[in-house]
Enzyme design. Structure first.
Site, PDB file in Angstrom:
ATOM      1  N   HIS A  58       1.457  -8.316   8.292  1.00 49.11           N
ATOM      2  CA  HIS A  58       0.073  -9.057   8.822  1.00 49.11           C
ATOM      3  C   HIS A  58       0.149  -8.724  10.280  1.00 49.11           C
ATOM      4  O   HIS A  58      -0.829  -7.888  10.779  1.00 49.11           O
ATOM      5  CB  HIS A  58       0.472 -10.446   8.701  1.00 49.11           C
ATOM      6  N   HIS A  67      -3.069  -6.367  13.011  1.00 53.56           N
ATOM      7  CA  HIS A  67      -3.497  -6.775  14.260  1.00 53.56           C
ATOM      8  C   HIS A  67      -3.119  -5.921  15.550  1.00 53.56           C
ATOM      9  O   HIS A  67      -3.706  -5.630  16.045  1.00 53.56           O
ATOM     10  CB  HIS A  67      -2.959  -8.242  14.577  1.00 53.56           C
ATOM     11  N   HIS A 120      -5.996  -6.012   6.007  1.00 54.51           N
ATOM     12  CA  HIS A 120      -5.867  -7.232   6.540  1.00 54.51           C
ATOM     13  C   HIS A 120      -6.415  -8.248   5.577  1.00 54.51           C
ATOM     14  O   HIS A 120      -5.688  -9.582   5.492  1.00 54.51           O
ATOM     15  CB  HIS A 120      -6.649  -7.356   7.872  1.00 54.51           C
ATOM     16  N   ASN A 147      -3.620 -11.475   4.711  1.00 54.49           N
ATOM     17  CA  ASN A 147      -4.011 -12.566   5.546  1.00 54.49           C
ATOM     18  C   ASN A 147      -4.430 -14.013   4.680  1.00 54.49           C
ATOM     19  O   ASN A 147      -4.320 -14.951   4.574  1.00 54.49           O
ATOM     20  CB  ASN A 147      -5.427 -12.230   6.570  1.00 54.49           C
ATOM     21  N   ILE A 191      -9.154 -13.073  12.436  1.00 59.97           N
ATOM     22  CA  ILE A 191      -8.625 -14.391  12.412  1.00 59.97           C
ATOM     23  C   ILE A 191      -7.085 -13.998  12.107  1.00 59.97           C
ATOM     24  O   ILE A 191      -6.836 -12.746  11.637  1.00 59.97           O
ATOM     25  CB  ILE A 191      -8.997 -15.344  11.539  1.00 59.97           C
TER      26      ILE A 191
END
Length: 876
Positions: free
Chosen positions: A532, A537, A723, A727, A876
């Site tokens: 993740h 990110h 993602h 997520n 997010i």
């Protein structure tokens, strides 16, 4: 003496602008261009700054307006260094007649430009803000431009007063390669990029839009003592890392290489102003955080009166945080926050999936509260859970290690044929490997170098290997779990390992449940830290920075990629502030603790950009083989692999869209080779953004259309679908933490010990005492509830924030085809989820796999814990 009505009328005429039609304003009508300006005032976006509206109104009265000037794309001004000619300034009228609003809504202004016939075609727009406060400029549209018709400017940017920054220049929505840029716009294009790059000096200010790089030197706070210091990530051979956005804050006194941190309650960590959350999203974020805080505090307060503080005494105790809450009215809360937080926050606070004081029921226990404990569900989640990107085909037996034997000794697995062949439906190990029936979830090498340090804390865990057998019905059956520790005489002596095999009854069944829990702890920690954080990110942020520094907003690749960078820098900045920092949520709730980020830097050494695309990843893990006779040219060795099946459909749709788009602008490879902005972008990504990997041989040369489309497809895949897959399933699967514990607090009980006797007497209590404690559970669940929610302003794959993002017809048509393909994928996923042949799409927990359901067809802007939908970006 003037009448009252005349006085009032005169006042409003002065404030709002006269409606009289004076002859001098009507001369030469053919040279008038009518337009619309859409913006949001600062007081709308920030309710607690109510003075902004009043002061701006005063500025209007004294003649300090917002002015706009058109810039010619076809006629250069010899007196302005051959830049495009600039038209007469026009001001936004009736500013004070659009009253303040308490919801984030746009205001539309009509404007009229004087445009002489000799000025040619407008291609850019200069905006000067002479007010006190900034405003958010959404768009400007010109109607009936002679010879052109409609010209649209997509702005989507904060415009600050001229006392902070110079006037802003915006371009029309026509895309140009650098070599095709109209000559009068060329310098404006180049100057805008220079401004965005900055000079790399000083601390960044709120109003700036400067994009620059820095290492991760802001995670620790060495001035508070050695325990608060953290390793600087990036810029070294030992700890390479992707770069993050530079803030330029002062350095700490103790360590001049570390950057000072802001106080915990400050959420205004610098990111370029246009990268900050919208007010709607920020309000959602705060509302979810307040709800989660309450949901943590209530059970914790109750536990103070329990016989075992900070412990769950039974699985029913765990279920009570979802099923039992304190019912109360929220009216008082509204009154408290009304004056300091926006109404969007209050609206979202009042809306909830469940009662305000309890957590929503996670999907994994909705149909059955114990099905998560089955072996079938344990295996299924490796294919359709929140971390379906780690399982790989076993190619040799026993599993071997790639760790340096001189440093770590013999790390070969101790799993034997005798351990597993009894559960392989009559096959031998050799036969199963030959028939692609054996798979492994292997965290041994990733964790072993750090295990001694991790276990020196309150955490007590293992490095695990899990072997699984592919059954005829397409499900995975766990065969054995190996739990390994460094040798007590030192790492160079190798590992000490215990192997556990499936059992259902008695203490052996309880031991097997614990063995699966230790494997789940490894998987949970690796998922949060690597699958993740690092692999979506962190690795995407350099692309955000480089794209804004090197590709003009006029560039077609900028227009292609920009939607996939929305909010990424802001959420990453918040993560560095409160999540991955020293003592942050990640260190408190996930087993690597204070070694987490340092460990991720070591794992980043093996990161390869070209392997981040789904087909390459599946081939690398051995779960697919190339076969031109199969859809997408790949044959999945696990046919019922929901992440791979749905993912390949989405990947193919992205790849087709990117190829069609890029082919329109680059009909020949020489245009790619001669594209100065594109080449600078790619060079900067390699040498700065991912500078610690710059010498890797796998970087493409960016010379062909294939190079470009492959690169852009990978970027979009990682930012959107990958993602989403890792997520938004966090709360549905891990919201019930016994299913995916993030910490283990004691080792496997040994026969003859009090812990073993407890396991025999009360296996559920022993299980709960081994995994994450109550406070950490509540903190972890509250965190992933926030991270798993879609924002109410979410923009999904196949959607854009404006339909007029480009004026080029063929790319618009290609994008419509892209959306149509994604909607077709939605239909296909729904059909497969209803087909009971595909066991892994629902499993014993009866939970459909929807994490790669695009949600392109949804424009409701509902948000929440949907458990489906692929947002355009890592937001997010």
């Amino acid at each position: 003496m003037a009448s009252t009505s005349e006085t009032i009328g005169g006042f409003f005429e002065k404030v709002c602008g006269s409606n009289s039609k004076k002859s001098k304003d009507r001369e030469d009508e053919s040279q008038k261009i009518e337009g619309r300006v859409v913006l949001m005032k600062k007081n709308v976006m920030d309710l607690n700054d109510s003075k902004a509206s009043l002061i701006d109104s005063v500025y209007e009265l004294v003649g300090k307006h917002v002015s706009l000037q058109l810039i010619s794309a076809t006629h250069a001004d010899p007196e302005n260094n051959l830049r495009g000619k600039i038209g007469k300034a026009t001001c936004l009228q009736k500013w004070n007649c659009t009253g303040p609003a308490i919801t984030a809504r746009e205001t539309e202004f009509a404007v009229t430009f004087d445009w002489e016939e000799g000025m040619g075609v407008p291609g850019a727009l200069r905006v000067s803000n002479h007010h006190h406060s900034e405003f958010y400029l959404s768009s400007v549209t010109l109607e009936d431009v002679p010879g052109q018709g409609r010209i649209h400017f997509v702005c989507n940017s904060w415009v600050f007063p001229v006392r902070y920054t110079n006037e802003r220049v915006f371009f029309s929505n026509k895309a140009y390669l650098p070599c095709h840029t109209p000559e009068p716009l060329r310098q404006y294009r180049e100057e805008e990029l220079v401004k965005l790059r900055g000079n790399g000096q000083g601390e960044r200010k709120t109003w700036e839009r400067i994009y620059d790089y820095d290492v991760y030197n802001d995670l620790g706070n060495p001035d508070k003592g050695p325990s608060h210091a953290r390793t600087i990530l990036g810029g070294s051979e030992d700890y390479p890392y992707p770069r993050r956005g530079r803030t330029g804050r002062e350095r700490t006194k103790t360590d001049p290489c570390s950057e000072k941190r802001l106080s915990l309650l400050r959420l205004d960590i610098y990111v370029p102003r246009d990268e900050r959350f919208s007010q709607v999203k920020f309000s959602d974020f705060l509302a979810y955080a307040v709800k989660s805080l309450v949901q943590v505090l209530i059970p914790e307060i109750r536990s103070l009166f329990d016989k075992t503080v900070n412990e769950f005494d039974s699985f029913q105790d765990v279920l009570n945080i979802y099923e039992v809450g304190i019912n109360g009215q929220n009216g008082g809360t509204h009154g408290t926050v009304r004056d300091c937080i926006s109404w969007e926050f209050i609206r979202e606070l009042a809306h909830s999936d469940v009662g305000f004081h309890k957590f929503p029921m996670p999907d994994v226990i909705k149909a059955n509260t114990s099905a998560w404990r089955t072996d079938e569900e344990f295996g299924r989640e490796m294919l359709a859970g929140v971390n379906p990107v780690m399982i790989r085909r076993l190619e040799e037996f026993p599993p071997v290690s790639k760790l340096d034997i001189n440093k770590y000794g013999n790390q070969t697995s101790t799993i034997t044929k005798e351990h597993i062949e009894k559960n392989m439906n009559g096959l031998t190990v050799d036969q199963a490997i030959k028939n692609d029936k054996l798979f492994i979830l292997d965290y041994h090498d990733a964790l072993m170098p750090y295990l001694s340090r991790i276990n020196s804390t309150s955490t007590k865990t293992y490095a695990t290997r899990t072997l699984l057998f592919l059954k005829e019905d397409g499900t995975l059956k766990p065969l054995a779990i190996e739990l390994s520790l460094p040798h007590p005489q030192g790492e160079s002596y190798g590992a000490t390992s215990q192997v556990y095999t499936p059992a259902e009854d008695g203490v052996e069944g309880s031991v097997w449940q614990l063995a699966k829990a230790y494997a789940a702890v490894n998987d949970s920690g690796y998922h949060q830290l690597i699958s993740h954080w690092l692999n979506t990110h962190a690795v995407i942020e350099p692309f955000v920075i480089a794209t804004n520094r090197q590709l003009s907003v006029l560039h077609p690749i900028y227009k292609l990629l920009h939607p996939h960078f929305r909010d990424t820098m802001n959420i990453n900045a918040l993560a560095r502030h409160i999540l991955i920092n020293a003592g942050g949520f990640l260190e408190m709730t996930v087993f690597p603790g204070k070694y987490a980020l340092e460990m991720s830097a070591v794992i980043y050494k093996n990161w390869n950009f070209t392997e981040q695309g789904l087909p390459a990843d599946l081939l690398k893990r051995g779960v697919a083989v190339e076969d031109p006779n199969y859809r997408h040219g790949l044959r999945l060795l696990i046919e019922d692999y929901p992440y791979a099946v749905d993912g390949l459909e989405v990947w193919s749709a992205i790849e087709t869209w990117v190829t069609e788009y890029c082919s329109f602008y680059y009909p020949t490879d020489d245009l790619i080779q001669c594209d100065t902005e594109l080449q600078s972008w790619w060079m900067e990504l390699r040498n700065k953004g991912h500078g610690d990997k710059k010498d890797e041989p796998w970087w493409s040369e960016m010379q062909t259309l294939v190079d470009l489309t492959k690169t852009c497809t990978i970027i979009i895949w990682v930012a959107s679908a990958l993602h989403a897959a890792v997520n938004f399933g966090q709360y549905p699967y891990a919201g019930y933490l016994p299913n995916r514990p993030t910490i283990s607090r004691r080792f496997m009980p040994e026969p003859g010990t009090p812990e073993y006797q407890e396991l025999e007497r009360n296996p559920d209590l022993a299980f709960l005492k081994t995994i994450t404690a109550q406070l950490q559970t509540l903190l972890g669940v509250s965190l992933i509830e926030i991270l798993s929610r879609h924002s109410t302003d979410e923009i999904y794959l196949g959607q854009r924030d404006t339909p007029e993002w480009t004026s080029d017809a063929e790319p618009l048509a290609a994008f419509e085809r892209f959306g149509s393909r994604l909607r077709g994928i939605e239909t296909r996923i729904n059909q497969m989820n209803q087909d009971r042949r595909w066991n892994n799409r629902f499993g014993p927990v009866e939970m459909q796999y929807t994490l790669l359901y695009p949600n392109t067809s949804d424009y409701s802007r509902q948000g929440g814990l949907a458990g489906k939908g692929i947002p355009n970006s890592v937001s997010i």
